[in-house]
Design a protein around this motif. Structure first.
Motif, mmCIF file in Angstrom:
data_model
loop_
_atom_site.group_PDB
_atom_site.id
_atom_site.type_symbol
_atom_site.label_atom_id
_atom_site.label_comp_id
_atom_site.label_asym_id
_atom_site.label_seq_id
_atom_site.Cartn_x
_atom_site.Cartn_y
_atom_site.Cartn_z
ATOM 1 N N ILE A 11 52.144 97.124 8.394
ATOM 2 C CA ILE A 11 52.576 97.169 9.762
ATOM 3 C C ILE A 11 51.184 96.971 10.627
ATOM 4 O O ILE A 11 50.188 97.844 10.053
ATOM 5 N N GLY A 12 51.101 95.856 11.303
ATOM 6 C CA GLY A 12 49.984 95.899 11.908
ATOM 7 C C GLY A 12 48.788 95.661 11.066
ATOM 8 O O GLY A 12 47.528 95.715 11.586
ATOM 9 N N GLY A 13 49.054 94.755 10.093
ATOM 10 C CA GLY A 13 47.960 94.675 9.155
ATOM 11 C C GLY A 13 47.457 95.928 8.058
ATOM 12 O O GLY A 13 46.471 95.554 7.202
ATOM 13 N N GLU A 14 48.021 96.996 8.169
ATOM 14 C CA GLU A 14 47.696 98.034 7.592
ATOM 15 C C GLU A 14 48.816 98.536 6.510
ATOM 16 O O GLU A 14 49.980 98.556 6.959
ATOM 17 N N ARG A 15 48.400 99.424 5.449
ATOM 18 C CA ARG A 15 49.664 99.764 4.424
ATOM 19 C C ARG A 15 50.192 101.089 5.265
ATOM 20 O O ARG A 15 49.006 101.964 5.415
ATOM 21 N N VAL A 16 51.287 101.337 5.376
ATOM 22 C CA VAL A 16 51.769 102.584 6.359
ATOM 23 C C VAL A 16 52.703 103.352 5.258
ATOM 24 O O VAL A 16 53.656 102.685 4.611
ATOM 25 N N THR A 17 52.514 104.630 5.220
ATOM 26 C CA THR A 17 53.480 105.591 4.332
ATOM 27 C C THR A 17 54.757 105.741 5.333
ATOM 28 O O THR A 17 54.703 105.801 6.431
ATOM 29 N N ALA A 51 57.033 97.575 17.715
ATOM 30 C CA ALA A 51 55.991 97.855 18.552
ATOM 31 C C ALA A 51 54.698 96.885 18.274
ATOM 32 O O ALA A 51 54.009 96.317 19.156
ATOM 33 N N SER A 52 54.462 96.800 17.008
ATOM 34 C CA SER A 52 53.137 96.098 16.600
ATOM 35 C C SER A 52 53.563 94.541 16.787
ATOM 36 O O SER A 52 52.438 93.913 17.480
ATOM 37 N N ALA A 53 54.744 94.224 16.362
ATOM 38 C CA ALA A 53 54.816 92.812 16.657
ATOM 39 C C ALA A 53 55.085 92.483 18.220
ATOM 40 O O ALA A 53 54.408 91.431 18.620
ATOM 41 N N ARG A 54 55.607 93.347 18.744
ATOM 42 C CA ARG A 54 55.542 93.038 20.265
ATOM 43 C C ARG A 54 54.218 93.196 20.966
ATOM 44 O O ARG A 54 54.069 92.172 22.009
ATOM 45 N N VAL A 147 59.845 88.879 19.368
ATOM 46 C CA VAL A 147 59.874 89.221 18.284
ATOM 47 C C VAL A 147 61.181 88.770 17.504
ATOM 48 O O VAL A 147 62.376 88.866 17.967
ATOM 49 N N VAL A 148 60.827 88.351 16.385
ATOM 50 C CA VAL A 148 62.059 87.839 15.550
ATOM 51 C C VAL A 148 62.098 88.715 14.180
ATOM 52 O O VAL A 148 61.154 89.194 13.625
ATOM 53 N N GLY A 149 63.322 89.176 13.967
ATOM 54 C CA GLY A 149 63.566 89.952 12.652
ATOM 55 C C GLY A 149 64.275 89.140 11.681
ATOM 56 O O GLY A 149 64.961 88.209 11.818
ATOM 57 N N ALA A 150 63.521 89.309 10.520
ATOM 58 C CA ALA A 150 64.231 88.501 9.468
ATOM 59 C C ALA A 150 64.382 89.408 8.219
ATOM 60 O O ALA A 150 63.735 90.353 7.724
ATOM 61 N N ALA A 201 46.618 90.858 13.198
ATOM 62 C CA ALA A 201 47.499 91.759 12.364
ATOM 63 C C ALA A 201 49.010 92.049 12.476
ATOM 64 O O ALA A 201 49.522 92.386 11.488
ATOM 65 N N GLY A 202 49.403 92.006 13.581
ATOM 66 C CA GLY A 202 50.766 92.408 13.919
ATOM 67 C C GLY A 202 51.731 91.068 13.939
ATOM 68 O O GLY A 202 52.766 91.387 14.441
#
Length: 495
Positions: A11-17, A51-54, A147-150, A201-202
C-alpha cells in the motif's frame, strides 16, 4: 513460520502488516506444502489502500503527467516483467500448479500487453462535434475515472490482472488490486515492479485476503469509481448489483461452458488436437475451456478415438518438470468439485471413456485425470454447468441447424470453436453462435489488440483492444460560445 516468509499488503509502495494481525497460508497444490503466509486483509486495509490510491490520483505529479510519459512508465514495467519472467513464472507455478513451461510462454508474451497500452496512452482523445450554430464550439474529452478496484482470479493471475491494470493505468487511473487468496505472491511482485518502473507509490496497491472480508470491502468502498472482476458468474452478479446501486461502472469477465464444434469436412487430426488444447490445457481451469465438444456424426467415432487416446496418454506430474503435460488443480476444494461433477455425470447416465479419478501423482498434491464423458446431452448438469477442470463432454450432431441450437442452449456465451474447411460455413457459424469470441480451426488464440467480451451470463464490458479506453475513462462534453454578442434575454420573444 518466520516473518521473512510472510507476504504483506503493498500500500503506497510500502509493505503493510494487516490491521487484524491475521495471516493465512498458501500451499503448493502439487505437493500440499505451505509455501508462504499472506496478510489477511479486511475493510481497514482496503480503506488504507483506497485512500493511498485516491491521494495519488489527485496528486498533480500523477494527474498532470503527460499521456506520453505514462506510456513510458508502462513500457518500462513491461521491460521489468520480461527481465524477471523466470522468477514470475516459477512463482505462479508454485502458487497455482500451472505448468512451468506454460507459464514461461505466458510471461514471454506478457510484456507485449504493457507495450500495447504504452503505445495507446497518448492516442486517447475526444472529438469536435458539429453544431447548428457556428458560433458555438462543442468538443468532447475523455478523462480517467479515479480509483479502480480490480478483483482477480487464481488461474492466470498475472495475465488477467494485466488485462485490468494496464488499461486502467494507461488512462490515468489508480488501482487497488485484491488478488485471489490462492495466488497472492505474483501480484504483490508485480506491484513492486510497478514502483521500480517509476509509477507513483500509490498508483498500484495490493490488499491480499478473502473475498468476503477484503473483496467485498473493496466493492463497497464509497471512493471507488469502477470495479473490474474476473471470476464466477454468481459472484459477478453480486458485484454488478452493488456497483449499479452506487452508479459506478463494472467490467465482469465471468464463467463459460464453451462449445468446440467439429464438422465432417474438418481435418480431424487437427480438430482433435484443438479439442485437447481447449479442455486439457491448464487442466481445464480456464473460463474459455472448450468443455462441450460437438462432433458431426460421420466423424464422431474418429474424433472421439483421437481425443480419448491423447487424453489417456497425457503425462501428469510435477508442473516444474518440463516433461509434465498436466499439473494439479489449484487447490483441494477445486479437485473435489471436479470429482463431484464427474460422479454426478455418472449418476446422470454419462459414461467415462478415460480418466474420472483423482490422484496425488505420487507427490501428495491435488491432481485429476483428464476425463472424457460420452452418452451425455444438453439436459445434464455436467453439460450445463461450469466444472472448471479437465473434463470434456462429447456429443454427436447431424447438421448446422442442430449444432447451433445445441451450442447456444446455455446461459453462457464466452467463446466457441469451429473446425471446418468450408469458408462459407465458417462465416455462417461465426454469425450465428452466441459467444463473444469465435475461433475457426484454432482455439485459445489471444492478443492484447483483440477485444474480448462475454455474452449472456459470461460477463459485461470489454477487455483488451482499443475498446478498453471507454471502459476506463468517462466522456465530457464541452460547449463554448465564441460569440462576443450580448446574450439574449430568454423571456423576450425574438422574430
Amino acid at each position: 513460520m518466520s516473518e521473512t516468509r510472510r507476504l504483506h499488503h503493498l500500500i503506497g509502495g510500502e509493505r503493510v502488516t494487516p490491521a487484524s494481525g491475521a495471516w493465512f497460508e498458501s500451499t503448493n497444490p502439487a505437493t500440499g506444502q505451505v509455501i508462504y503466509q499472506a496478510a489477511r486483509g479486511d475493510a481497514r486495509d482496503v480503506a488504507l489502500a483506497v485512500a493511498s490510491a485516491r491521494s495519488t490520483f489527485e496528486d498533480t505529479r500523477w494527474r498532470d503527467l503527460s499521456p506520453t510519459r505514462r506510456g513510458h512508465l508502462l513500457r518500462r514495467l513491461g521491460d521489468l516483467i520480461g527481465e524477471h519472467s523466470e522468477d514470475l513464472a516459477r512463482t505462479e507455478t508454485l502458487d497455482n500448479g500451472k505448468l512451468l513451461r506454460e507459464m514461461r510462454g505466458q510471461l514471454a508474451s506478457l510484456p507485449e500487453y504493457w507495450y500495447y497500452y504504452a503505445g495507446l496512452a497518448d492516442k486517447v482523445h475526444g472529438s469536435v462535434v458539429p453544431t447548428s450554430d457556428h458560433r458555438v464550439l462543442n468538443y468532447t474529452t475523455r478523462e480517467p475515472l479515479g480509483v479502480v478496484g480490480a478483483i482477480t482470479p487464481w488461474n492466470s493471475p498475472l495475465t488477467l490482472t494485466t488485462s485490468k491494470l494496464a488499461p486502467a493505468l494507461m488512462a490515468g487511473n489508480t488501482v487497488v488490486v485484491k488478488p485471489s487468496e490462492y495466488t497472492s505472491a505474483s501480484i504483490l511482485r508485480l506491484a513492486e515492479l510497478a514502483v521500480e518502473a517509476g509509477f507513483p507509490a500509490g498508483a498500484v496497491n495490493v490488499v491480499t485476503g478473502f473475498g468476503a472480508e477484503a473483496g467485498q470491502a473493496l466493492v463497497d468502498h464509497p471512493d471507488l469509481a469502477k470495479i473490474s472482476f474476473t471470476g464466477s458468474t454468481a459472484t459477478g452478479a453480486r458485484i454488478a448489483s452493488s456497483a449499479a446501486a452506487r452508479f459506478i461502472g463494472s467490467t465482469l469477465e465471468l464463467g463459460g461452458k464453451s462449445p468446440n464444434i467439429v464438422f465432417d469436412d474438418a481435418n480431424v487430426a487437427n480438430a482433435a488436437m484443438g479439442v485437447v488444447a481447449g479442455i486439457f490445457a491448464a487442466a481445464g481451469q480456464t473460463c474459455i475451456a472448450g468443455s462441450r465438444v460437438f462432433a458431426q456424426r460421420s466423424v464422431y467415432d474418429e474424433l472421439l478415438e483421437r481425443v480419448t487416446q491423447r487424453a489417456g496418454s497425457i503425462r501428469i506430474g510435477d508442473p516444474l518438470d518440463d516433461a509434465t503435460e498436466l499439473g494439479p488443480l489449484a487447490f483441494t476444494d477445486q479437485r473435489d468439485k471436479v470429482a463431484s461433477y464427474v460422479d454426478l455425470g455418472r449418476d446422470e447416465g454419462a459414461r467415462v471413456l478415460t480418466g474420472g479419478r483423482a490422484t496425488d501423482a505420487g507427490l501428495g498434491g491435488c491432481f485429476y485425470e483428464p476425463t472424457v464423458l460420452v452418452d451425455v446431452d444438453n439436459s445434464m448438469r455436467v453439460v450445463r454447468e461450469e466444472i472448471f477442470g479437465p473434463v470434456a463432454a462429447v456429443m454427436p450432431f447431424d447438421d448446422e441447424d442442430e449444432v447451433i441450437r445445441l451450442a447456444n442452449d446455455t446461459e453462457y456465451g464466452l467463446a466457441a470453436g469451429v473446425w471446418t474447411q468450408n469458408l462459407s460455413r465458417a462465416h455462417r457459424m461465426a454469425a450465428r453462435l452466441e459467444a463473444g469470441t469465435i475461433w475457426v480451426n484454432t482455439y485459445r488464440a489471444m492478443s492484447p489488440m483483440s477485444p474480448r467480451q462475454g455474452f449472456k451470463s459470461s460477463g459485461v464490458g470489454i477487455e483488451h483492444g482499443t475498446e478498453t479506453v471507454k471502459e476506463y475513462t468517462r466522456l465530457k462534453s464541452v460547449w463554448i460560445n465564441t460569440s462576443e454578442d450580448p446574450v439574449a434575454d430568454p423571456f423576450v420573444m425574438r422574430s
